[in-house]
Every structure is written in structure tokens, then in C-alpha cells.
Design a protein around this motif. Structure first.
Motif, PDB file in Angstrom:
ATOM      1  N   LEU A 170       0.834  -1.193   0.000  1.00 48.45           N
ATOM      2  CA  LEU A 170       0.000   0.000   0.000  1.00 48.45           C
ATOM      3  C   LEU A 170       0.870   1.246   0.000  1.00 48.45           C
ATOM      4  O   LEU A 170       1.898   1.299   0.678  1.00 48.45           O
ATOM      5  N   THR A 171       0.435   2.235  -0.771  1.00 46.08           N
ATOM      6  CA  THR A 171       1.073   3.547  -0.720  1.00 46.08           C
ATOM      7  C   THR A 171       0.286   4.410   0.249  1.00 46.08           C
ATOM      8  O   THR A 171      -0.877   4.765   0.002  1.00 46.08           O
ATOM      9  N   ALA A 172       0.895   4.719   1.385  1.00 41.66           N
ATOM     10  CA  ALA A 172       0.223   5.502   2.423  1.00 41.66           C
ATOM     11  C   ALA A 172       1.262   5.985   3.425  1.00 41.66           C
ATOM     12  O   ALA A 172       2.251   5.297   3.684  1.00 41.66           O
ATOM     13  N   GLU A 173       1.002   7.165   3.953  1.00 42.52           N
ATOM     14  CA  GLU A 173       1.884   7.644   5.010  1.00 42.52           C
ATOM     15  C   GLU A 173       1.721   6.782   6.255  1.00 42.52           C
ATOM     16  O   GLU A 173       2.699   6.411   6.911  1.00 42.52           O
ATOM     17  N   LEU A 174       0.471   6.428   6.565  1.00 41.81           N
ATOM     18  CA  LEU A 174       0.161   5.498   7.644  1.00 41.81           C
ATOM     19  C   LEU A 174      -1.166   4.829   7.316  1.00 41.81           C
ATOM     20  O   LEU A 174      -2.192   5.507   7.186  1.00 41.81           O
ATOM     21  N   PRO A 175      -1.185   3.514   7.146  1.00 43.16           N
ATOM     22  CA  PRO A 175      -2.454   2.830   6.847  1.00 43.16           C
ATOM     23  C   PRO A 175      -3.454   3.008   7.990  1.00 43.16           C
ATOM     24  O   PRO A 175      -3.085   3.300   9.124  1.00 43.16           O
ATOM     25  N   ARG A 176      -4.719   2.827   7.672  1.00 43.06           N
ATOM     26  CA  ARG A 176      -5.767   2.932   8.684  1.00 43.06           C
ATOM     27  C   ARG A 176      -5.550   1.889   9.775  1.00 43.06           C
ATOM     28  O   ARG A 176      -5.189   0.748   9.505  1.00 43.06           O
ATOM     29  N   GLN A 177      -5.827   2.294  10.997  1.00 42.37           N
ATOM     30  CA  GLN A 177      -5.534   1.425  12.133  1.00 42.37           C
ATOM     31  C   GLN A 177      -6.686   0.487  12.495  1.00 42.37           C
ATOM     32  O   GLN A 177      -6.480  -0.477  13.224  1.00 42.37           O
ATOM     33  N   SER A 178      -7.882   0.766  12.012  1.00 41.19           N
ATOM     34  CA  SER A 178      -9.013  -0.146  12.219  1.00 41.19           C
ATOM     35  C   SER A 178      -9.007  -1.180  11.101  1.00 41.19           C
ATOM     36  O   SER A 178      -9.160  -0.833   9.926  1.00 41.19           O
ATOM     37  N   ILE A 179      -8.796  -2.431  11.470  1.00 42.84           N
ATOM     38  CA  ILE A 179      -8.647  -3.494  10.477  1.00 42.84           C
ATOM     39  C   ILE A 179      -9.720  -4.556  10.688  1.00 42.84           C
ATOM     40  O   ILE A 179      -9.993  -4.973  11.814  1.00 42.84           O
ATOM     41  N   LEU A 180     -10.334  -4.971   9.587  1.00 38.72           N
ATOM     42  CA  LEU A 180     -11.337  -6.029   9.600  1.00 38.72           C
ATOM     43  C   LEU A 180     -10.728  -7.289   8.996  1.00 38.72           C
ATOM     44  O   LEU A 180      -9.968  -7.215   8.023  1.00 38.72           O
ATOM     45  N   TYR A 181     -11.072  -8.429   9.539  1.00 39.76           N
ATOM     46  CA  TYR A 181     -10.661  -9.717   8.970  1.00 39.76           C
ATOM     47  C   TYR A 181     -11.912 -10.537   8.701  1.00 39.76           C
ATOM     48  O   TYR A 181     -12.864 -10.520   9.497  1.00 39.76           O
ATOM     49  N   ALA A 182     -11.913 -11.273   7.590  1.00 40.58           N
ATOM     50  CA  ALA A 182     -13.093 -12.062   7.222  1.00 40.58           C
ATOM     51  C   ALA A 182     -12.678 -13.418   6.679  1.00 40.58           C
ATOM     52  O   ALA A 182     -11.611 -13.569   6.061  1.00 40.58           O
ATOM     53  N   LYS A 183     -13.556 -14.388   6.903  1.00 37.76           N
ATOM     54  CA  LYS A 183     -13.385 -15.743   6.379  1.00 37.76           C
ATOM     55  C   LYS A 183     -14.635 -16.087   5.588  1.00 37.76           C
ATOM     56  O   LYS A 183     -15.749 -16.011   6.097  1.00 37.76           O
ATOM     57  N   GLY A 184     -14.459 -16.450   4.321  1.00 39.49           N
ATOM     58  CA  GLY A 184     -15.591 -16.691   3.434  1.00 39.49           C
ATOM     59  C   GLY A 184     -16.287 -18.002   3.690  1.00 39.49           C
ATOM     60  O   GLY A 184     -15.817 -18.851   4.454  1.00 39.49           O
ATOM     61  N   PRO A 185     -17.441 -18.221   3.036  1.00 38.11           N
ATOM     62  CA  PRO A 185     -18.171 -19.490   3.174  1.00 38.11           C
ATOM     63  C   PRO A 185     -17.414 -20.627   2.510  1.00 38.11           C
ATOM     64  O   PRO A 185     -16.744 -20.437   1.485  1.00 38.11           O
ATOM     65  N   ALA A 186     -17.509 -21.808   3.079  1.00 40.64           N
ATOM     66  CA  ALA A 186     -16.772 -22.965   2.578  1.00 40.64           C
ATOM     67  C   ALA A 186     -17.186 -23.308   1.153  1.00 40.64           C
ATOM     68  O   ALA A 186     -18.365 -23.369   0.833  1.00 40.64           O
ATOM     69  N   GLY A 187     -16.192 -23.542   0.312  1.00 35.33           N
ATOM     70  CA  GLY A 187     -16.433 -24.014  -1.046  1.00 35.33           C
ATOM     71  C   GLY A 187     -16.838 -22.963  -2.050  1.00 35.33           C
ATOM     72  O   GLY A 187     -17.076 -23.283  -3.218  1.00 35.33           O
ATOM     73  N   PHE A 188     -16.927 -21.696  -1.641  1.00 34.24           N
ATOM     74  CA  PHE A 188     -17.319 -20.647  -2.589  1.00 34.24           C
ATOM     75  C   PHE A 188     -16.115 -19.781  -2.926  1.00 34.24           C
ATOM     76  O   PHE A 188     -15.359 -19.360  -2.052  1.00 34.24           O
ATOM     77  N   PHE A 189     -15.970 -19.503  -4.269  1.00 32.58           N
ATOM     78  CA  PHE A 189     -14.912 -18.622  -4.737  1.00 32.58           C
ATOM     79  C   PHE A 189     -15.483 -17.680  -5.792  1.00 32.58           C
ATOM     80  O   PHE A 189     -16.229 -18.121  -6.675  1.00 32.58           O
ATOM     81  N   PRO A 190     -15.186 -16.384  -5.696  1.00 41.12           N
ATOM     82  CA  PRO A 190     -15.670 -15.445  -6.717  1.00 41.12           C
ATOM     83  C   PRO A 190     -15.176 -15.854  -8.104  1.00 41.12           C
ATOM     84  O   PRO A 190     -14.084 -16.397  -8.254  1.00 41.12           O
ATOM     85  N   SER A 191     -15.987 -15.582  -9.108  1.00 40.99           N
ATOM     86  CA  SER A 191     -15.616 -15.984 -10.459  1.00 40.99           C
ATOM     87  C   SER A 191     -15.987 -14.893 -11.458  1.00 40.99           C
ATOM     88  O   SER A 191     -16.805 -14.015 -11.181  1.00 40.99           O
ATOM     89  N   SER A 192     -15.379 -14.975 -12.616  1.00 35.83           N
ATOM     90  CA  SER A 192     -15.624 -14.032 -13.703  1.00 35.83           C
ATOM     91  C   SER A 192     -17.059 -14.211 -14.230  1.00 35.83           C
ATOM     92  O   SER A 192     -17.593 -15.320 -14.203  1.00 35.83           O
ATOM     93  N   PRO A 193     -17.697 -13.158 -14.702  1.00 32.25           N
ATOM     94  CA  PRO A 193     -17.144 -11.812 -14.890  1.00 32.25           C
ATOM     95  C   PRO A 193     -17.365 -10.867 -13.710  1.00 32.25           C
ATOM     96  O   PRO A 193     -16.732  -9.839 -13.615  1.00 32.25           O
TER      97      PRO A 193
END
Length: 386
Positions: A170-193
Motif C-alpha cells: 500500500l502507498t500511504a503515510e500510515l495505513p488505517r488502524q481499524s482493520i477487519l478480517y473475514a473468512k468466506g463461506p466454505a467451497g465458494f470462490f468469486p468468479s468471472s465476470p
């Protein structure tokens, strides 16, 4: 041994067969509890050596944070150039997408996130994209949007020793300090388009001090206390006390007039708690701009109106000798039954909408089950005494 078996009595043979079956089941259950020795370790820690060889900077510069301990998410980061920050998010490769978001206020809405996935059998062909989190529904999460300035060519994801490693700069003087983490549903992956995401199965919010590496976990969302209060007040008021009050009125009339005053006290308490819960829900809707609660809200207001009518009916209660008493009884009893059915349904629906988890379903379901068993037992006793 075989000859000895044929000389045993039928009873002794049955005992021996039963002992063999029980022993087999016992040792089978023990074997099932023991994981195969060939399963690879998928844990990572800040004391582990980073297993990536193609870094463009010295890995000793990286600070490390155990970002999300229950999910074994590890975040490594460093300021590798002036106004350039390098991040590496490590997580178990459990057939899901992983995500990290940067927020200005600790909330999901309005944040920008980096999400990566690597489907099984893809031959290392994983993908990672930036997403703008414009709302809580999947349609409001937009791929290739967001205000993170990601260095071209730095965003990638790979699997090493059954773990995913997603890296970016990331290009930033200081990244945002509030960070979110997520875990997706099992067996699903985004796809095109469209590369649309589905709703995550788990997430957490943290704040981090990039200079010291210290991190604190935000216990739920900024409105989690209000949400819990809304749920508990409605659950206790409409979903438990109102039912207890109805049981008292139907099965405790032999204790005149104690049952009547107990019934009134319990029902009014339930009504006031339920009213508080609905007010909390309306405030919560206004603060979160929730767009998927219209049915839940309509049912809640209907329940409130029915509860209000029940309270007002107390003031118009005819004497026992009045010819209108049977009509009042019919109204009061049936409105009460309909209210209880709607309340139970709406509480479970609210738990579903809030994604509060199986513990809330199990807890309230157990309470309703106990009340149902008590009511059934009292009903059977009443029929037998007729």
C-alpha cells in the motif's frame, strides 16, 4: 480357543458376543478421535519462519501480529519504503476466501478490503482483488473499487504447507488502524465476470498500532451492545414472560385471586421489556441503515400493537356475569395465542437476520422447549382431572 467357544452355553456365548461388539465400538470411537499422522500442520505463529522466498525486501523488517487467534490469522507488515507499506496475511487454506479490510471508523460499511482465494486444483492460480464495502449485502460489495492505493503487481496469493499467504503493498503515510478480517463461506470462490462475494461466515474487527505492533480486538460491532439488548429484551419479554403469564392464567386459577394478580404482573413486565426491545430495534435500524429488516420490523410492530390491545383489554374486562364476557374471553385468549406464535417466530427470524449463531438458537429454543413441556404436562393433568 475355538473348541472352548463351542462348549460354552448360549448365555455365555451371548455375553461374549456382546463384549466383543462393545469393545469394537469403543476402540473404533477412539480411533476416529485420533487424527491421521499424515495431516500437515496448518498453524502459523509470529515465531515461525516465513516460508516465502520471492520477497523484494528483507523479511526481518516485518512486524508480526496474531491478528485473529480463533481463526489462526497472522498479519506481517513493514514500512519497506517511504510511504510504502508491505503486508502479508497468513491463514489456513480451508477452501474459503480470506479478506482484510481497512476502515476509518471500525465499521464494515465504507471500508476498502483486499480479498484473495485459491480454489483447489487451480494449480496455484489464485486471485486477489480490492473491494469497496458499500453495504452489508453482497450486491453492495464492489470488486476493483476502493480507496486503497495498491502498488501495481504487488497483490498476489499463494498456498504453502496448507496455508494461504496473501501479500500486497500500500502507498500511504500510515495505513488505517481499524482493520477487519473475514473468512468466506466454505467451497465458494468469486468468479468471472462479476467476481461477486458471498457473505462471510465469520469476521472480526481490530485496532492496531503500527509502530509498536500492539493490537486490540473490538468486541463486536459498534452497535453490538444495542443489538444484544434488542434481542434479549424481546426474547425475555415477548418470548418467555408472555408465555409464562399465559400458562399462569390457564392452569393456576384454583389459587384465586393470586393467579389473577400474578398473570397481570407477569404480562405487564413482559410487555414493558418487549416495548424496550422494540425501541432498541428501531434505534438500531436508524443507526445502521439496515435494509433487510422490513419483515422483522413489521412483525415486531404487529406484536407490539397486539400486546397493547391486550393491556387495554384489561380495562374493558366485563364482569363474569356479563353476557359479553364470553366474547371478551374469546378475543383475549385468541389474540394472546396469536401474539405468542408471532413472537416466537419473529425471535428466531431475528436471530437468523443478526447471524447471532447457534448458541442463541439453542438457548432460546431450550427455553421454549421447557415452557412447551410444562404447558403440555399441565394440559394433560387438566384433562385427567375433568
Amino acid at each position: 480357543m475355538i473348541l472352548h467357544y463351542f462348549h460354552l452355553s448360549d448365555r455365555e456365548k451371548m455375553k461374549m458376543n456382546l463384549y466383543s461388539s462393545v469393545s469394537f465400538i469403543f476402540f473404533t470411537l477412539i480411533a476416529l478421535q485420533c487424527p491421521p499422522l499424515t495431516i500437515q500442520q496448518t498453524t502459523d505463529s509470529c515465531s515461525s519462519t516465513l516460508p516465502l522466498n520471492d520477497l523484494t525486501f528483507n523479511s526481518s523488517l516485518l512486524q508480526c501480529v496474531e491478528a485473529w487467534t480463533p481463526q489462526n490469522y497472522i498479519l506481517r507488515y513493514a514500512r519497506t519504503l517511504e510511504n510504502t507499506w508491505s503486508f502479508i496475511l497468513s491463514a489456513p487454506d480451508s477452501n474459503v476466501f480470506i479478506g482484510i479490510g481497512f476502515s476509518t471508523n471500525g465499521q464494515m460499511i465504507g471500508s476498502s478490503a483486499v480479498v484473495g482465494w485459491l480454489p483447489p486444483g487451480s494449480g496455484g492460480g489464485g486471485q486477489a482483488k480490492q473491494y469497496f464495502l458499500g453495504g452489508q449485502s453482497p450486491g453492495e460489495v464492489t470488486p476493483d473499487q476502493g480507496d486503497l492505493v495498491i502498488v501495481n503487481g504487488s497483490l498476489k496469493i499463494e498456498s504453502v504447507s496448507s496455508r494461504l499467504y496473501m501479500s500486497f503493498k500500500l502507498t500511504a503515510e500510515l495505513p488505517r488502524q481499524s482493520i477487519l478480517y473475514a473468512k468466506g463461506p466454505a467451497g465458494f470462490f468469486p468468479s468471472s465476470p462479476g467476481f461477486r462475494l458471498r457473505e462471510h461466515q465469520a469476521m472480526t474487527t481490530t485496532t492496531i498500532n503500527y509502530n509498536t505492533g500492539s493490537q486490540s480486538v473490538v468486541k463486536g460491532s459498534p452497535h453490538s451492545k444495542l443489538r444484544k439488548t434488542h434481542g434479549l429484551m424481546n426474547m425475555t419479554g415477548w418470548g418467555i414472560l408472555i408465555i409464562i403469564g399465559a400458562i399462569v392464567a390457564r392452569h393456576m386459577k384454583q389459587w384465586e385471586p393470586t393467579w389473577f394478580y400474578s398473570h397481570i404482573a407477569v404480562q405487564i413486565t413482559g410487555f414493558l421489556l418487549g416495548l424496550t426491545g422494540i425501541i432498541c430495534g428501531l434505534i438500531l435500524e436508524n443507526r445502521t441503515n439496515a435494509s433487510n429488516v422490513s419483515t422483522h420490523k413489521a412483525l415486531g410492530i404487529t406484536i407490539l400493537v397486539m400486546g397493547g390491545l391486550q393491556v387495554l383489554a384489561l380495562l374493558a374486562r366485563p364482569d363474569k356475569e356479563s353476557k359479553y364476557r364470553k366474547y371478551w374471553n374469546w378475543y383475549h385468549h385468541n389474540i394472546g395465542r396469536a401474539l405468542i406464535i408471532l413472537a416466537i417466530s419473529n425471535i428466531f427470524y431475528g436471530i437468523h437476520l443478526a447471524k447471532a449463531g447457534s448458541s442463541w438458537n439453542a438457548g432460546y429454543g431450550s427455553a421454549v422447549g421447557v415452557l412447551a413441556l410444562a404447558a403440555t404436562g399441565l394440559e394433560v393433568r387438566k384433562l385427567m382431572n375433568k
